[in-house]
Design a protein around this motif. Structure first.
Motif, PDB file in Angstrom:
ATOM      1  N   GLU A  14       0.925   2.516 -41.306  1.00 32.49           N
ATOM      2  CA  GLU A  14      -0.525   3.108 -41.403  1.00 32.49           C
ATOM      3  C   GLU A  14      -0.988   3.256 -39.904  1.00 32.49           C
ATOM      4  N   PRO A  15      -1.972   4.238 -39.557  1.00 35.40           N
ATOM      5  CA  PRO A  15      -2.559   4.243 -38.323  1.00 35.40           C
ATOM      6  C   PRO A  15      -3.081   3.009 -37.919  1.00 35.40           C
ATOM      7  N   VAL A  16      -2.918   2.613 -36.848  1.00 33.93           N
ATOM      8  CA  VAL A  16      -3.627   1.225 -36.284  1.00 33.93           C
ATOM      9  C   VAL A  16      -5.171   1.306 -36.308  1.00 33.93           C
ATOM     10  N   ASP A  17      -5.802   2.432 -36.226  1.00 36.68           N
ATOM     11  CA  ASP A  17      -7.266   2.557 -36.384  1.00 36.68           C
ATOM     12  C   ASP A  17      -7.735   2.809 -37.806  1.00 36.68           C
ATOM     13  N   HIS A  18      -6.856   2.577 -38.760  1.00 31.88           N
ATOM     14  CA  HIS A  18      -7.177   2.727 -40.305  1.00 31.88           C
ATOM     15  C   HIS A  18      -7.950   1.518 -40.525  1.00 31.88           C
ATOM     16  N   ALA A  19      -8.888   1.346 -41.683  1.00 30.49           N
ATOM     17  CA  ALA A  19      -9.828   0.525 -41.738  1.00 30.49           C
ATOM     18  C   ALA A  19      -8.984  -0.860 -42.179  1.00 30.49           C
ATOM     19  N   ALA A  20      -8.037  -0.775 -42.829  1.00 30.14           N
ATOM     20  CA  ALA A  20      -7.276  -1.721 -43.249  1.00 30.14           C
ATOM     21  C   ALA A  20      -6.535  -2.530 -42.083  1.00 30.14           C
ATOM     22  N   SER A  21      -5.957  -1.692 -41.368  1.00 26.85           N
ATOM     23  CA  SER A  21      -5.543  -2.160 -40.099  1.00 26.85           C
ATOM     24  C   SER A  21      -6.440  -2.737 -39.256  1.00 26.85           C
ATOM     25  N   LYS A  22      -7.705  -2.480 -39.084  1.00 32.50           N
ATOM     26  CA  LYS A  22      -8.691  -2.875 -38.312  1.00 32.50           C
ATOM     27  C   LYS A  22      -9.127  -4.356 -38.956  1.00 32.50           C
ATOM     28  N   SER A  23      -9.082  -4.470 -39.988  1.00 34.02           N
ATOM     29  CA  SER A  23      -9.511  -5.617 -40.672  1.00 34.02           C
ATOM     30  C   SER A  23      -8.586  -6.691 -40.507  1.00 34.02           C
ATOM     31  N   LEU A  24      -7.089  -6.258 -40.882  1.00 35.60           N
ATOM     32  CA  LEU A  24      -5.974  -7.281 -40.482  1.00 35.60           C
ATOM     33  C   LEU A  24      -6.078  -7.648 -39.247  1.00 35.60           C
ATOM     34  N   LEU A  25      -6.155  -6.822 -38.128  1.00 35.53           N
ATOM     35  CA  LEU A  25      -6.165  -7.240 -36.821  1.00 35.53           C
ATOM     36  C   LEU A  25      -7.265  -8.360 -36.228  1.00 35.53           C
ATOM     37  N   ARG A  67       0.826  -4.850 -48.492  1.00 31.27           N
ATOM     38  CA  ARG A  67      -0.058  -4.929 -49.702  1.00 31.27           C
ATOM     39  C   ARG A  67       0.542  -5.468 -50.778  1.00 31.27           C
ATOM     40  N   ALA A  68      -0.326  -6.431 -51.609  1.00 30.45           N
ATOM     41  CA  ALA A  68      -0.070  -7.157 -52.732  1.00 30.45           C
ATOM     42  C   ALA A  68      -0.900  -6.578 -53.617  1.00 30.45           C
ATOM     43  N   GLY A  69      -0.455  -5.694 -54.538  1.00 28.38           N
ATOM     44  CA  GLY A  69      -1.342  -5.048 -55.629  1.00 28.38           C
ATOM     45  C   GLY A  69      -2.330  -4.291 -55.057  1.00 28.38           C
ATOM     46  N   GLY A  70      -1.853  -3.527 -54.141  1.00 26.03           N
ATOM     47  CA  GLY A  70      -2.878  -2.827 -53.230  1.00 26.03           C
ATOM     48  C   GLY A  70      -3.923  -3.586 -52.289  1.00 26.03           C
ATOM     49  N   THR A  71      -3.933  -4.952 -52.094  1.00 22.32           N
ATOM     50  CA  THR A  71      -4.664  -5.286 -51.386  1.00 22.32           C
ATOM     51  C   THR A  71      -3.971  -5.883 -50.066  1.00 22.32           C
ATOM     52  N   PRO A  72      -4.647  -5.279 -48.828  1.00 20.61           N
ATOM     53  CA  PRO A  72      -3.732  -5.641 -47.430  1.00 20.61           C
ATOM     54  C   PRO A  72      -3.566  -7.239 -47.142  1.00 20.61           C
ATOM     55  N   VAL A  73      -2.645  -7.675 -47.189  1.00 22.00           N
ATOM     56  CA  VAL A  73      -2.399  -9.042 -47.058  1.00 22.00           C
ATOM     57  C   VAL A  73      -1.746  -9.491 -45.481  1.00 22.00           C
ATOM     58  N   LEU A  88       8.372  -6.810 -31.363  1.00 21.01           N
ATOM     59  CA  LEU A  88       7.688  -7.117 -32.483  1.00 21.01           C
ATOM     60  C   LEU A  88       6.343  -7.812 -31.891  1.00 21.01           C
ATOM     61  N   THR A  89       5.230  -7.209 -32.516  1.00 25.57           N
ATOM     62  CA  THR A  89       3.996  -7.864 -32.260  1.00 25.57           C
ATOM     63  C   THR A  89       2.801  -7.827 -33.476  1.00 25.57           C
ATOM     64  N   ARG A  90       1.683  -8.557 -33.045  1.00 27.48           N
ATOM     65  CA  ARG A  90       0.805  -8.587 -34.001  1.00 27.48           C
ATOM     66  C   ARG A  90       1.365  -8.884 -35.506  1.00 27.48           C
ATOM     67  N   VAL A  91       2.078 -10.013 -35.651  1.00 30.31           N
ATOM     68  CA  VAL A  91       2.507 -10.312 -37.023  1.00 30.31           C
ATOM     69  C   VAL A  91       1.807 -11.330 -37.547  1.00 30.31           C
ATOM     70  N   TYR A  92       1.121 -11.033 -38.643  1.00 30.78           N
ATOM     71  CA  TYR A  92       0.120 -11.822 -39.277  1.00 30.78           C
ATOM     72  C   TYR A  92       0.152 -11.511 -40.905  1.00 30.78           C
ATOM     73  N   VAL A  93      -0.058 -12.676 -41.600  1.00 28.01           N
ATOM     74  CA  VAL A  93      -0.058 -12.759 -42.974  1.00 28.01           C
ATOM     75  C   VAL A  93      -1.261 -13.437 -43.338  1.00 28.01           C
ATOM     76  N   SER A  94      -2.170 -13.146 -44.189  1.00 26.88           N
ATOM     77  CA  SER A  94      -3.418 -13.807 -44.750  1.00 26.88           C
ATOM     78  C   SER A  94      -3.102 -15.033 -45.421  1.00 26.88           C
ATOM     79  N   ARG A  95      -3.904 -16.198 -45.109  1.00 31.88           N
ATOM     80  CA  ARG A  95      -3.575 -17.582 -45.534  1.00 31.88           C
ATOM     81  C   ARG A  95      -3.369 -17.444 -47.139  1.00 31.88           C
ATOM     82  N   PRO A  96      -3.925 -16.689 -47.934  1.00 26.60           N
ATOM     83  CA  PRO A  96      -3.614 -16.794 -49.356  1.00 26.60           C
ATOM     84  C   PRO A  96      -2.287 -16.480 -49.473  1.00 26.60           C
ATOM     85  N   ALA A  97      -1.599 -15.299 -48.837  1.00 28.72           N
ATOM     86  CA  ALA A  97      -0.377 -14.921 -49.021  1.00 28.72           C
ATOM     87  C   ALA A  97       0.947 -15.572 -48.383  1.00 28.72           C
TER      88      ALA A  97
END
Length: 163
Positions: A14-25, A67-73, A88-97
């Motif tokens: 995905e583009p790094v400036d996409h809304a989901a990308s920005k939120s995860l970053l 994404r899990a079920g369409g939700t960025p995780v 490899l950089t900016r590796v992140y997984v949200s807490r619930p995942a």
């Protein structure tokens, strides 16, 4: 949030400036800054560290979103450093995942994307206090390597042959 088995996730570039990308970053930097300073991160600190992510645009790298079920995780970036070498950089997984193979799935997808780009050796750096990340990386075959780059927070440098 439904975070079914990571094997069922989709991982796409995905583009790094996409809304989901920005939120995860944002979430990634919030956690890193908070852990480093032992206090909640301030929005100004997050914005400063986020920068424009130019290192992952315009052919200089790629950014993946899980994404899990369409939700960025989760997310991971790969910088193209030189022919056949990626970072490899900016590796992140949200807490619930977390705690179910999510990081392994995401890094596996990043390594496959790197191979498709011709990368034979993947580098990464991290901090000593990120124990979970260090355990994940070494469990996936990353081994100590010589320091590289100019990241002021880097304390551990690892690499893995992808060929």
């Amino acid at each position: 949030m439904n975070v079914a088995s990571p094997e069922t996730w989709s991982v796409t570039a995905e583009p790094v400036d996409h809304a989901a990308s920005k939120s995860l970053l944002h979430d990634y930097l919030d956690e890193l800054i908070s852990r480093y300073h032992g206090r909640p991160a301030e929005e100004a600190e997050i914005a400063q560290e986020a920068g424009d992510s130019a290192d992952l645009r315009d052919g200089r790298g790629t950014f993946l979103i899980a994404r899990a079920g369409g939700t960025p995780v989760g997310c991971a970036g790969i910088r193209w450093l030189e022919p056949h070498v990626g970072e490899l950089t900016r590796v992140y997984v949200s807490r619930p995942a977390r705690r179910g193979g999510a990081g392994r799935r995401l890094i596996g997808a990043a390594e496959e994307a790197a191979r498709q780009h011709g990368v034979r050796r993947m580098l990464l750096n991290t901090r000593k206090d990120l124990h979970e990340a260090l355990a994940l990386y070494t469990g996936l075959g990353y081994r100590p390597t010589a320091p590289y780059g100019d990241d002021p927070y880097a304390e551990v440098w690892l690499s893995k042959d992808l060929a």
